[in-house]
Design an enzyme around this catalytic site. Structure first.
Site, PDB file in Angstrom:
ATOM      1  N   ASN A 125      46.087  30.533   7.013  1.00 48.15           N
ATOM      2  CA  ASN A 125      45.095  29.457   7.042  1.00 48.15           C
ATOM      3  C   ASN A 125      44.955  28.856   5.644  1.00 48.15           C
ATOM      4  O   ASN A 125      44.254  29.405   4.795  1.00 48.15           O
ATOM      5  CB  ASN A 125      43.741  29.996   7.517  1.00 48.15           C
ATOM      6  CG  ASN A 125      42.676  28.916   7.531  1.00 48.15           C
ATOM      7  OD1 ASN A 125      42.975  27.735   7.390  1.00 48.15           O
ATOM      8  ND2 ASN A 125      41.430  29.307   7.702  1.00 48.15           N
ATOM      9  N   PRO A 126      45.616  27.717   5.382  1.00 46.32           N
ATOM     10  CA  PRO A 126      45.603  27.164   4.026  1.00 46.32           C
ATOM     11  C   PRO A 126      44.279  26.516   3.647  1.00 46.32           C
ATOM     12  O   PRO A 126      44.055  26.178   2.493  1.00 46.32           O
ATOM     13  CB  PRO A 126      46.718  26.107   4.072  1.00 46.32           C
ATOM     14  CG  PRO A 126      46.797  25.704   5.508  1.00 46.32           C
ATOM     15  CD  PRO A 126      46.416  26.911   6.316  1.00 46.32           C
ATOM     16  N   GLY A 183      40.344  34.252   6.448  1.00 49.21           N
ATOM     17  CA  GLY A 183      39.065  34.928   6.658  1.00 49.21           C
ATOM     18  C   GLY A 183      39.049  35.495   8.070  1.00 49.21           C
ATOM     19  O   GLY A 183      40.098  35.619   8.719  1.00 49.21           O
ATOM     20  N   ASP A 184      37.866  35.782   8.573  1.00 47.73           N
ATOM     21  CA  ASP A 184      37.761  36.389   9.905  1.00 47.73           C
ATOM     22  C   ASP A 184      38.033  35.394  11.036  1.00 47.73           C
ATOM     23  O   ASP A 184      38.358  35.794  12.151  1.00 47.73           O
ATOM     24  CB  ASP A 184      36.359  36.987  10.087  1.00 47.73           C
ATOM     25  CG  ASP A 184      36.123  38.168   9.158  1.00 47.73           C
ATOM     26  OD1 ASP A 184      37.010  39.047   9.079  1.00 47.73           O
ATOM     27  OD2 ASP A 184      35.066  38.218   8.516  1.00 47.73           O
ATOM     28  N   GLU A 189      40.089  33.683  16.625  1.00 45.02           N
ATOM     29  CA  GLU A 189      40.860  32.740  17.446  1.00 45.02           C
ATOM     30  C   GLU A 189      42.002  33.446  18.170  1.00 45.02           C
ATOM     31  O   GLU A 189      42.257  33.194  19.354  1.00 45.02           O
ATOM     32  CB  GLU A 189      41.419  31.616  16.577  1.00 45.02           C
ATOM     33  CG  GLU A 189      40.392  30.599  16.121  1.00 45.02           C
ATOM     34  CD  GLU A 189      41.045  29.366  15.500  1.00 45.02           C
ATOM     35  OE1 GLU A 189      42.198  29.055  15.864  1.00 45.02           O
ATOM     36  OE2 GLU A 189      40.401  28.716  14.661  1.00 45.02           O
ATOM     37  N   ASP A 275      23.774  31.316   7.165  1.00 43.10           N
ATOM     38  CA  ASP A 275      25.233  31.235   7.259  1.00 43.10           C
ATOM     39  C   ASP A 275      25.696  29.808   7.558  1.00 43.10           C
ATOM     40  O   ASP A 275      26.599  29.283   6.897  1.00 43.10           O
ATOM     41  CB  ASP A 275      25.720  32.191   8.355  1.00 43.10           C
ATOM     42  CG  ASP A 275      27.234  32.345   8.358  1.00 43.10           C
ATOM     43  OD1 ASP A 275      27.860  32.091   7.320  1.00 43.10           O
ATOM     44  OD2 ASP A 275      27.789  32.731   9.403  1.00 43.10           O
ATOM     45  N   GLU A 449      31.027  31.222  13.292  1.00 46.71           N
ATOM     46  CA  GLU A 449      31.090  29.865  13.838  1.00 46.71           C
ATOM     47  C   GLU A 449      29.870  29.628  14.738  1.00 46.71           C
ATOM     48  O   GLU A 449      29.307  30.564  15.299  1.00 46.71           O
ATOM     49  CB  GLU A 449      32.369  29.653  14.645  1.00 46.71           C
ATOM     50  CG  GLU A 449      33.651  29.853  13.851  1.00 46.71           C
ATOM     51  CD  GLU A 449      33.861  28.802  12.778  1.00 46.71           C
ATOM     52  OE1 GLU A 449      33.325  27.684  12.940  1.00 46.71           O
ATOM     53  OE2 GLU A 449      34.558  29.090  11.786  1.00 46.71           O
TER      54      GLU A 449
END
Length: 489
Positions: A125-126, A183-184, A189, A275, A449
């Site tokens: 994940n850039p 990250g998580d 996903e 958050d 999320e």
């Protein structure tokens, strides 16, 4: 009497030139511990713990390993593997072709017997965290995978839910594991993508690896901290290479026909607000959390609502008896008629026999101990005990609450008399309005999320998977599998 330890037996012993000096090299193995060692002069390499791989280069065998750096030699790993571990290589030159063939064959057989992955699919994940995942992969992950002779396919994620789409159609037979350098969020996903497949029951057995490279690295921190390792990309990569596996509980969150699979946490109230709403200060980096936490505590919100739950054994006295009149089991079972993937474990509403009524400051449900690298949210959480750890704050003086937040990095908050901390098998959240302003509701945050936004909340016009209404959560014990530094409970 205890069972006697199997004797150390030499598998092979021969004369070699090691880095140009002739000496005897011995390959030993203990059957009981399945540990092989290469021993020469005063040196020793554990194949299971230190040897990554080897290659035959002409008449020589080049061993690639990680070893404690006691003499300043070796090749430094990008990123800190630990206090003193570094990449190293040792060249063994047998004195005959037969010896070269036999030794390379026996070494390969032993490494193969360890059950290490040979082919990995890597998500990168850039955009996550400090946008450093590509550099972390090149500096810390790639060199170790190359040393271990692991083939890998790298997929950069280009947009939100890209990893989920790929996981839904991935040819899982081609790979021995999926690794998330992020990250998580990417891990979550991938789990959701695998569980939405028609072959979900075999797909979810695919071992998943996490290399910390994002804002929230709760899963990587939980795995590494459990065995006393620092949360670094190199430590995480070594755990993947060694191939140890650990079961992981998966929580299914349902609302009508909608469902979401969670592996980390669900938050509603203070923690969720901090958050999600602190994103407006993203330019501050990680300091945004602390900055916004202070704001939120001194302008504290309390939320109306109710939680119902099935308490784990030993926690049955938490809350009050729940009245479930009017709710039926069929209401939940009929939700999944149209789904082809995993539907989540069956549950019976009559089992939800305990409840806690609001108002609430915070409700936090956790699957693993760490919510991030500096938040030991649920110190007693286990990876595969079949329970979720529930952290509830109903009321708390603001200054006390502020001091509780400073205790988060070592888990001290759960000892406060203002905090209820216990384990549940299943959970129902009925979120309500803000106590001081009934025109406003809240945010439900799952695995970092937004799952649902109520009216009057930050970005309340944005579409979410679920509505700000009743949610059912049930955990399925050990459904997923993680690469782990060792087998953890």
């Amino acid at each position: 009497m205890g069972q006697a330890k199997a004797p150390v037996a030499p598998v092979l012993s021969d004369r070699f030139r090691v880095n140009g000096v002739e000496t005897t090299v011995t390959f030993t193995a203990t059957a009981a511990e399945e540990e092989g060692k290469l021993i020469w002069r005063e040196n020793c390499l554990s194949i299971e713990k230190e040897v990554l791989g080897f290659s035959v280069e002409g008449s020589k065998i080049k061993i690639r390993a990680v070893k404690e750096n006691d003499d300043g030699g070796g090749i430094c790993c990008g990123g800190n593997i630990g206090a003193t571990l570094r990449r190293r290589s040792v060249t063994f030159e047998p004195l005959s072709e037969d010896s070269l063939r036999i030794w390379s064959q026996k070494l390969q057989e032993f490494i193969d017997s360890l059950g290490r992955p040979k082919r990995l699919f890597v998500f990168l994940n850039p955009y996550g965290g400090k946008k450093s995942a590509s550099k972390i992969f090149i500096d810390s992950v790639k060199p170790l995978l190359d040393d271990a002779n692991i083939d890998y396919t790298v997929q950069e994620t280009k947009y939100q839910l890209h990893a989920k789409e790929v996981a839904k159609s991935l040819d899982i037979l081609r790979y021995d594991g999926v690794v998330c350098v992020s990250g998580d969020g990417i891990l979550v996903e991938v789990v959701n993508g695998l569980l939405e497949r028609e072959d979900w029951d075999s797909a979810i057995k695919m071992p998943l690896g996490v290399v910390p490279a994002g804002t929230g690295n709760g899963m990587a921190k939980s795995l590494l901290d459990a065995v006393g390792l620092s949360c670094t990309a190199s430590n995480a990569t070594l755990a993947i290479i060694r191939g140890h596996k650990q079961s992981l509980d998966v929580a299914t969150i349902t609302q009508g026909q909608n469902r979401f699979f969670s592996v980390l946490m669900l938050a509603w109230g203070l923690i969720a607000d901090i958050d999600i709403e602190s994103e407006k200060f993203r330019w501050m980096g990680s300091a945004r959390i602390d900055y916004y936490a202070i704001q939120r505590i001194f302008r504290l919100r309390r939320y109306n609502g109710c939680i119902k739950f099935v308490a784990a054994p030993g926690y049955e006295t938490f809350g009050e008896p729940a009245d479930l009149e009017g709710e039926t089991i069929s209401e939940v079972k009929s939700n999944f008629v149209q789904h082809k993937g995993y539907c989540g474990p069956a549950f019976h509403l009559k089992d939800f026999n305990r409840k806690i009524e609001g108002p609430f400051v915070s409700v936090w449900l956790h699957n693993v101990p760490w919510g991030g690298e500096d938040a030991l949210a649920a110190p007693d959480a286990k990876f595969s005990d079949g329970y979720l750890d529930l952290v509830v704050i109903k009321d708390c003086p603001k200054l006390t609450l502020l001091s509780l937040m400073t205790e988060l990095n070592k888990g001290g908050h759960v000892k406060s008399p203002h905090v209820l901390y216990f384990k549940v098998k299943a959970f129902v959240l009925e979120p309500g309005t803000q106590l001081d302003d009934p025109s406003k509701e809240g945010i439900i945050d799952v695995d970092g999320e937004v799952l649902a936004r109520g009216k009057g909340t930050y970005k309340s016009n944005h579409k979410t998977l679920m509505t700000y209404d009743k949610l059912h959560i049930k955990v399925d014990q050990g459904l997923a599998t993680l690469f782990s530094p060792s087998t953890l409970s």
